[in-house]
Motif scaffolding. Structure first.
Motif, mmCIF file in Angstrom:
data_model
loop_
_atom_site.group_PDB
_atom_site.id
_atom_site.type_symbol
_atom_site.label_atom_id
_atom_site.label_comp_id
_atom_site.label_asym_id
_atom_site.label_seq_id
_atom_site.Cartn_x
_atom_site.Cartn_y
_atom_site.Cartn_z
ATOM 1 N N PHE A 9 0.745 -1.209 -0.116
ATOM 2 C CA PHE A 9 -0.025 -0.082 -0.025
ATOM 3 C C PHE A 9 0.818 0.951 -0.038
ATOM 4 N N SER A 10 0.440 2.257 -0.944
ATOM 5 C CA SER A 10 0.855 3.401 -0.823
ATOM 6 C C SER A 10 0.298 4.539 -1.076
ATOM 7 N N GLY A 11 0.186 5.375 -0.128
ATOM 8 C CA GLY A 11 -1.043 6.534 -0.357
ATOM 9 C C GLY A 11 -2.362 6.093 -0.464
ATOM 10 N N GLY A 12 -2.670 4.986 0.184
ATOM 11 C CA GLY A 12 -4.159 4.707 0.193
ATOM 12 C C GLY A 12 -4.436 3.658 -0.974
ATOM 13 N N GLN A 13 -3.588 3.439 -1.953
ATOM 14 C CA GLN A 13 -3.713 2.378 -3.040
ATOM 15 C C GLN A 13 -2.928 1.075 -2.921
ATOM 16 N N ARG A 14 -3.236 0.254 -3.528
ATOM 17 C CA ARG A 14 -2.655 -1.127 -3.387
ATOM 18 C C ARG A 14 -1.753 -0.997 -4.694
ATOM 19 N N LEU A 15 -0.357 -1.187 -4.445
ATOM 20 C CA LEU A 15 0.260 -1.207 -5.876
ATOM 21 C C LEU A 15 0.794 -2.686 -5.938
ATOM 22 N N VAL A 16 0.948 -3.183 -7.319
ATOM 23 C CA VAL A 16 1.221 -4.569 -7.430
ATOM 24 C C VAL A 16 2.657 -4.463 -8.069
ATOM 25 N N VAL A 17 3.479 -5.379 -7.875
ATOM 26 C CA VAL A 17 5.019 -5.459 -8.310
ATOM 27 C C VAL A 17 5.014 -6.921 -8.965
ATOM 28 N N VAL A 18 5.250 -6.965 -10.305
ATOM 29 C CA VAL A 18 5.294 -8.029 -11.052
ATOM 30 C C VAL A 18 6.688 -8.160 -11.774
ATOM 31 N N PHE A 19 7.026 -9.333 -11.966
ATOM 32 C CA PHE A 19 8.262 -9.582 -12.939
ATOM 33 C C PHE A 19 7.829 -9.987 -14.377
#
Length: 63
Positions: A9-19
């Protein structure tokens, strides 16, 4: 081919990290970006397939 690494979570948003195995890079984006044309259709389909796990917090990074 893509593989999810984690979500956070960053700034109230869910961030997704993919390769991205083809591009040999990591890609970070918010779930809102799925509606935009900046991501490939292949990546969008991959995320849609695992969206339930993302929304449930299964892939969330925690310390």
């Amino acid at each position: 081919m893509y593989k999810i690494l984690y979500c956070r979570f960053s700034g109230g948003q869910r961030l997704v990290v993919v390769f991205d195995f083809k591009g040999e890079q990591t890609i970070e984006f918010s779930l809102d970006e799925l509606e935009k044309d900046e991501l490939t259709e292949e990546l969008k389909q991959y995320i849609k397939g695992i969206r339930k796990g993302i929304d449930s917090g299964y892939y969330d990074y925690s310390l």
